[in-house]
Design a protein around this motif. Structure first.
Motif, PDB file in Angstrom:
ATOM      1  N   UNK A  99      39.016  32.007  38.316  1.00 17.36           N
ATOM      2  CA  UNK A  99      39.190  30.647  38.548  1.00 17.36           C
ATOM      3  C   UNK A  99      40.716  30.552  39.203  1.00 17.36           C
ATOM      4  N   UNK A 100      41.494  31.620  38.694  1.00 12.62           N
ATOM      5  CA  UNK A 100      42.810  31.917  39.200  1.00 12.62           C
ATOM      6  C   UNK A 100      42.657  32.352  40.517  1.00 12.62           C
ATOM      7  N   UNK A 101      41.886  33.335  40.748  1.00 12.38           N
ATOM      8  CA  UNK A 101      42.018  33.737  42.183  1.00 12.38           C
ATOM      9  C   UNK A 101      41.211  32.770  43.432  1.00 12.38           C
ATOM     10  N   UNK A 102      40.328  32.120  42.787  1.00 19.57           N
ATOM     11  CA  UNK A 102      39.853  30.959  43.644  1.00 19.57           C
ATOM     12  C   UNK A 102      40.912  29.791  43.887  1.00 19.57           C
ATOM     13  N   UNK A 103      41.634  29.472  43.031  1.00 17.45           N
ATOM     14  CA  UNK A 103      42.716  28.441  43.333  1.00 17.45           C
ATOM     15  C   UNK A 103      43.866  29.048  44.082  1.00 17.45           C
ATOM     16  N   UNK A 104      44.254  30.302  43.770  1.00 21.10           N
ATOM     17  CA  UNK A 104      45.082  30.948  44.822  1.00 21.10           C
ATOM     18  C   UNK A 104      44.722  31.097  46.145  1.00 21.10           C
ATOM     19  N   UNK A 105      43.183  31.080  46.400  1.00 19.29           N
ATOM     20  CA  UNK A 105      42.872  31.591  47.980  1.00 19.29           C
ATOM     21  C   UNK A 105      42.832  29.962  48.428  1.00 19.29           C
ATOM     22  N   UNK A 106      42.287  29.170  47.654  1.00 19.62           N
ATOM     23  CA  UNK A 106      42.390  27.645  48.208  1.00 19.62           C
ATOM     24  C   UNK A 106      43.970  27.238  48.637  1.00 19.62           C
TER      25      UNK A 106
END
Length: 243
Positions: A145-152
């Protein structure tokens, strides 16, 4: 002299393997890999000693490889895509340290799904991008989840591996919901199934449409950045040239 080559075999079809990969497999005495990957090799290497283990026995597979090399055999470990991208390269090197054999390990690159799938869709990764796996078998979902938010937040184009499985049937929907916190529902996206194999198919869509799409473990998903757009049936992320 014995050696171990960790070979990225791409999607599995010989035409999508590098000459270096095919040469390594031709030269090997023993080829070790997940059962499905050995089947994808076909008849060309049927005269070799072929050894496999089921899923979730990756450590055992690497130790088998190291033992064969220790006995003087030229040994190849095959991985789908690229051996160093969600493949066996890191584990093999880690375990080889125990055997004092790190200098006998060679990594042979292959075409990963991000590259081969992007080629089917058009050019979705033609600017800065990241690759995120939705499998929480080895990575906690909270970190995913953290990586998805950072990518967005960073406006990366994204290639998503392992978007779904029988036990994770709603993980792509969950990932899209996280991205939709930041990303517009009309963001250009696409996905490719059975990359480089019989029955390859691809679809372009919006992020909102992707959220409600069912995919399987043979699918790679692509989410564009804020500049990406759909041209015909192609997903394109512009590099920024003035035209």
């Amino acid at each position: 002299m014995s050696w171990i080559k960790v070979v990225g075999m791409g999607p599995g079809e010989h035409e999508m393997m590098t000459e270096q990969a095919l040469a390594a497999l031709d030269e090997a005495d023993v080829i070790i890999g997940y059962t499905v990957y050995l089947e994808l090799l076909g008849e060309r290497f049927s005269g070799k000693e072929l050894l496999s283990t089921p899923m979730k026995q990756e450590v055992e597979r690497c130790r088998m490889c190291l033992e064969k090399a220790s006995s003087g055999r030229k040994t190849a470990m095959i991985c789908s895509g690229d051996a160093g991208i969600y493949g066996m390269a890191s584990l093999m090197i880690e375990l080889a340290e125990e055997y004092g054999m790190t200098d006998q390990i060679e990594i042979i690159p292959g075409i990963t799904a991000a590259s081969s799938g992007a080629a089917v869709l058009g050019a979705p990764l033609n600017h800065d991008f990241c690759v995120i796996s939705l499998s929480d078998l080895l990575t906690p979902w909270e970190l995913i989840e953290k990586r998805l938010r950072a990518a967005a937040e960073g406006d990366f184009a994204i290639a998503i591996y392992n978007p779904s499985s029988r036990k994770r049937h709603d993980y792509l929907q969950k990932a899209c919901d996280i991205l939709l916190e930041t990303v517009s529902p009309d963001r250009a996206c696409g996905y490719v199934r059975n990359i480089g194999r019989e029955g390859t198919e691809h679809t372009v869509c919006s992020l909102a449409e992707l959220r409600d799409t069912s995919v399987d473990m043979f699918t790679t998903v692509f989410i564009g950045n804020s500049k990406s757009r759909i041209i015909g049936d192609r997903l394109v992320t512009p590099r920024g040239y003035i035209i």
